[in-house]
Design a protein around this motif. Structure first.
Motif, short mmCIF file in Angstrom:
data_model
loop_
_atom_site.label_atom_id
_atom_site.label_comp_id
_atom_site.label_asym_id
_atom_site.label_seq_id
_atom_site.Cartn_x
_atom_site.Cartn_y
_atom_site.Cartn_z
N PRO A 114 -6.45 6.09 3.14
CA PRO A 114 -7.34 6.17 1.97
C PRO A 114 -6.98 7.36 1.07
N VAL A 115 -7.05 7.12 -0.24
CA VAL A 115 -6.88 8.17 -1.24
C VAL A 115 -8.17 8.36 -2.03
N LEU A 116 -8.84 7.26 -2.34
CA LEU A 116 -10.07 7.31 -3.11
C LEU A 116 -11.27 6.95 -2.23
N ALA A 117 -12.41 7.55 -2.55
CA ALA A 117 -13.64 7.22 -1.83
C ALA A 117 -13.93 5.73 -1.96
N GLY A 118 -14.31 5.11 -0.87
CA GLY A 118 -14.59 3.68 -0.86
C GLY A 118 -13.41 2.83 -0.46
N ALA A 119 -12.25 3.44 -0.25
CA ALA A 119 -11.09 2.65 0.19
C ALA A 119 -11.35 2.04 1.55
N PRO A 120 -11.06 0.75 1.72
CA PRO A 120 -11.27 0.12 3.03
C PRO A 120 -10.25 0.59 4.05
N LYS A 121 -10.56 0.41 5.31
CA LYS A 121 -9.62 0.73 6.36
C LYS A 121 -8.36 -0.12 6.19
N PHE A 122 -7.21 0.51 6.42
CA PHE A 122 -5.93 -0.18 6.24
C PHE A 122 -5.81 -1.36 7.19
N ASP A 123 -5.59 -2.52 6.64
CA ASP A 123 -5.41 -3.74 7.42
C ASP A 123 -4.46 -4.65 6.65
N PRO A 124 -3.14 -4.54 6.90
CA PRO A 124 -2.18 -5.33 6.13
C PRO A 124 -2.33 -6.82 6.31
N SER A 125 -3.02 -7.24 7.36
CA SER A 125 -3.26 -8.67 7.53
C SER A 125 -4.36 -9.18 6.61
N ASN A 126 -5.08 -8.25 6.02
CA ASN A 126 -6.19 -8.63 5.15
C ASN A 126 -6.21 -7.71 3.93
N GLN A 127 -5.03 -7.57 3.31
CA GLN A 127 -4.87 -6.62 2.21
C GLN A 127 -5.22 -7.28 0.88
N SER A 128 -5.56 -6.43 -0.12
CA SER A 128 -5.82 -6.91 -1.47
C SER A 128 -5.31 -5.88 -2.46
N ALA A 129 -5.14 -6.28 -3.71
CA ALA A 129 -4.70 -5.36 -4.76
C ALA A 129 -5.75 -4.27 -4.98
N ALA A 130 -7.03 -4.64 -4.92
CA ALA A 130 -8.10 -3.66 -5.11
C ALA A 130 -8.07 -2.60 -4.02
N ALA A 131 -7.79 -3.02 -2.77
CA ALA A 131 -7.71 -2.06 -1.68
C ALA A 131 -6.50 -1.15 -1.85
N GLN A 132 -5.35 -1.74 -2.18
CA GLN A 132 -4.13 -0.95 -2.31
C GLN A 132 -4.25 0.08 -3.44
N ALA A 133 -4.98 -0.24 -4.48
CA ALA A 133 -5.15 0.69 -5.61
C ALA A 133 -5.98 1.91 -5.21
N MET A 134 -6.62 1.89 -4.03
CA MET A 134 -7.38 3.04 -3.55
C MET A 134 -6.70 3.70 -2.35
N GLN A 135 -5.57 3.15 -1.93
CA GLN A 135 -4.87 3.64 -0.75
C GLN A 135 -3.51 4.22 -1.15
N PHE A 136 -2.94 5.00 -0.23
CA PHE A 136 -1.62 5.58 -0.45
C PHE A 136 -0.60 4.45 -0.62
N GLY A 137 0.23 4.56 -1.65
CA GLY A 137 1.17 3.50 -1.99
C GLY A 137 2.35 3.42 -1.05
N TYR A 138 3.29 2.56 -1.41
CA TYR A 138 4.43 2.27 -0.54
C TYR A 138 5.64 3.10 -0.97
N ASN A 139 6.59 3.23 -0.08
CA ASN A 139 7.89 3.87 -0.32
C ASN A 139 7.80 5.13 -1.16
N ASN A 140 7.17 6.13 -0.54
CA ASN A 140 7.03 7.45 -1.13
C ASN A 140 8.40 8.08 -1.39
N ASP A 141 8.54 8.73 -2.55
CA ASP A 141 9.81 9.35 -2.90
C ASP A 141 9.59 10.81 -3.26
N TYR A 142 9.66 11.17 -4.56
CA TYR A 142 9.49 12.58 -4.91
C TYR A 142 8.15 13.10 -4.41
#
Length: 673
Positions: free
Chosen positions: A115-143
């Motif tokens: 979670p990054v933002l308050a209200g982010a759901p628990k991470f569950d890639p089997s039941n993921q959504s765009a709304a959830a991902q927009a509140m969670q840490f993104g993929y393939n971190n770089d800089y």
């Protein structure tokens, strides 16, 4: 793909990260090779340095004079102040673990889906959504950067961008294509995360998101303002934005830099693969745009990614390929795309102040046979941290002069034979000049308007005869010496039929291991003349075509495909790699290389990343004894059903219901156990 990925990445990474750029024709078809043999002019390295301003010589002398004499151990190793470690042995590419030196341990700070933002759901890639991902840490971190925000050293900010995604290992087959694409768009961008720790020098942990008021997620849909001379240009206008002043989202963000005024820069790199275009114009071809469906199929969920004629979004690709700036201290600020810094496949950008207070920004274009750039601001930096001062400093990248590098060597052309053999003078070195593309917001390229120069910067650089380089990735000035380190990761096309052959700053044909250029401005950072030499020619130390700044090759760690770099407080260079598995069969990692004294060129491996992973975003806080890396695309070549990595949690088939059983790109901290 096998012949094309030798010396770089896996076929999966090539497809997802850069839309198989190595399979496409080289975008730079210009015949602008201006590399000159100037040995006949008797311009030696000593005479080149003699052209420098007195200030630069004084600075260099002071740095050298201030260094204590090297004290050697019985084995000849210098006892360096600061962080010490016993280098690890090279790690095979099939090892699925993060390897660190004896006496050290590692922990993830944050992982994909946390979670990054308050209200982010628990991470569950089997039941993921765009709304959830927009509140969670993104993929393939770089800089990545870790910015301490209080005087006691107990609070901080983690700032990280998210470069690209891998649907094959992220999503179950039960998710529709449209759902996957919506989530993928939300998994791009940036994360800003508040950190805390019990006291300075201890490892960090993320703050409870309910109390973290500066936490932020920026995605592929977040509004960005354009600024600079090309803002509002007809070349940036689309059906969705007839003003050409506001773009949606940032994509393909690779490396970056933190400015002296506390903001974070990031480069939009392989943006071409996100669009379907006509692919017929000179401008489109020069940037690798094609008529085939895009890498992720975003054009099927959002019309702006279909840039073919008649869609009204023909200019949408022109709205990517910029240096973006975000203010991590203000979660309500609108991030900016700086048109004054030009449009290309930016790896990143790093700022240093000249003696007069100009913000000087160094940038590389990560493409075979493309160029090295520098921007010098028109305005000057104001010290201070009040709001008015910070707002002024945030305008420094809005107007100035943009330059591209032209290199010359000081060895006879016949001595640069493509084998990597050192010329008779014992160094690959020479001089160079910064050629103006813009001058204080005006075009310096005949026949091109300021908007054309900045939107089609590659074509402008072709016109003035810039030097073709072996994929300039990270470009960082040393805070201690002001010298600039240009990381050329590789170029296996050099010397092929119809392609440019070896030049002194790019001396190997079929260069699959890469090298690092050390550049010295002749004057202050805003100078238009420089001297250069190669400080590292990477590869297996046992090979004849490698060079470690003159350090004995039997005492260094093997290293290939340098990518991102960072400095510690002692001025040593830390090098992250991307491509060692295919180049020399070893896992990618993080290496330290001193740049001065008896240890100059002594490459030692600090860590190795797990199977299929790349080392990104190194940060070295040696006063705290902490090293941070972004572990990107672990287990990249797996599938949802057959994962190849379990990093960082190492939960396999024994996982309980709802527990993720695959890899999660993560930011990792390494510290003494």
């Amino acid at each position: 793909m096998a012949d094309h990925v030798v010396g770089k990445r896996s076929p999966v990474t090539c497809q997802l990260k850069c839309a198989n750029a190595c399979l496409a024709p080289v975008p730079n078809t210009s015949d602008n090779s201006t590399f000159r043999d100037i040995a006949g002019a008797a311009l030696t390295r000593r005479s080149i340095l003699g052209l420098a301003g007195a200030g630069a010589i004084t600075v260099a002398t002071a740095v050298a004079a201030g260094s204590p004499a090297a004290a050697a151990t019985p084995t000849g190793r210098r006892m360096r102040p600061g962080m010490s470690f016993r280098p690890i042995d090279p790690v095979a590419k099939t090892v699925d673990s993060l390897s660190v030196p004896d006496g050290w341990r590692w922990d993830p700070i944050i992982r994909w889906g946390d979670p990054v933002l308050a209200g982010a759901p628990k991470f569950d890639p089997s039941n993921q959504s765009a709304a959830a991902q927009a509140m969670q840490f993104g993929y393939n971190n770089d800089y990545t950067d870790i910015i301490t925000t209080d005087r006691r050293g107990r609070e901080g900010l983690l700032v990280c961008n998210h470069e690209y995604v891998n649907p094959a290992i992220m999503y179950p087959p039960t998710l529709s294509d449209a759902e996957q694409r919506e989530i993928s768009l939300a998994a791009h961008g940036f994360s800003v995360v508040e950190l805390e720790r019990p006291r300075a020098g201890k490892p960090w942990r993320t703050k409870d998101v309910r109390k973290a008021r500066r936490n932020r997620r920026i995605t592929g849909q977040t509004p960005f303002d354009f600024d600079g001379p090309a803002a509002g240009s007809a070349l940036l206008r689309t059906k969705g934005d007839p003003t050409g002043e506001r773009a949606l989202g940032t994509l393909g963000n690779c490396s970056g830099g933190t400015t002296p005024w506390g903001t974070v820069l990031s480069g939009e790199e392989n943006f071409n693969g996100y669009f379907r275009a006509d692919g017929t114009s000179a401008e489109e071809k020069r940037y690798g745009l094609a008529s085939a469906p895009s890498s992720y199929g975003f054009e099927t969920i959002d019309p702006r990614f279909d840039a073919r004629s008649g869609t009204g979004y023909e200019n949408e690709p022109n709205r990517f390929g910029w240096i973006v700036e975000i203010d991590p201290h203000d979660p309500h600020s609108t991030p900016v795309k700086h048109t004054a810094l030009g449009r290309l496949k930016h790896e990143g950008a790093n700022v240093i102040l000249s003696r007069s207070g100009k913000a000087v920004t160094y940038m590389g274009d990560d493409e075979r046979f493309d160029y090295l750039y520098k921007f010098v601001s028109s305005g000057t930096y104001r010290p201070g941290d009040d709001r008015r001062t910070r707002e002024h400093n945030k305008t420094l990248l809005s107007q100035g002069s943009l330059y591209v590098a032209r290199f010359s060597g000081n060895s006879p052309a016949g001595e640069i034979d493509g084998t990597g053999k050192l010329p008779a003078d014992g160094q690959f070195d020479g001089s160079g000049e910064w050629v103006a593309l813009t001058n204080d917001g005006r075009s310096a390229v005949p026949g091109m308007s300021i908007e054309e120069v900045l939107v089609h910067t590659r074509l402008a650089a072709d016109t003035v005869g810039a030097t073709k380089m072996d994929r300039c990735e990270d470009v960082q000035p040393s805070p201690q010496t002001g010298k600039v380190y240009v990381v050329c990761t590789n170029n296996t096309d050099r010397g092929k039929t119809g392609k440019e052959g070896p030049t002194e700053p790019n001396p190997r044909n079929a260069n699959k291991h890469g090298h690092i250029v050390e550049l010295t401005e002749l004057g202050d950072q805003s100078s238009t003349r420089f001297a250069w030499s190669l400080v590292l020619v990477a590869g297996d130390p046992a090979a004849a075509d490698t060079y470690f700044a003159g350090y004995p090759k039997d005492r260094v760690s093997p290293i290939s495909c340098p990518d991102n770099v960072a400095f510690d407080s002692k001025g040593d260079l830390w090098i992250a790699t991307d491509g060692m598995p295919s180049a020399i069969g070893l896992a990618d990692g993080l290496f330290r290389m001193p740049l001065s004294g008896a240890e100059r060129g002594h490459v030692e491996q600090f860590l190795a990343v797990p199977q299929d992973a790349e080392t990104c975003g190194p940060v070295v806080h040696d006063a705290d004894g902490l090293v941070f890396v972004a572990v990107q695309h672990p287990g990249e070549e797996g599938t949802w059903a057959q994962q190849r990595s379990y990093f960082p949690d190492y939960v396999s088939g024994r996982a309980g219901k709802g527990e993720w059983k695959g890899p999660r790109p993560s930011i990792v901290q390494v510290y003494r156990s």
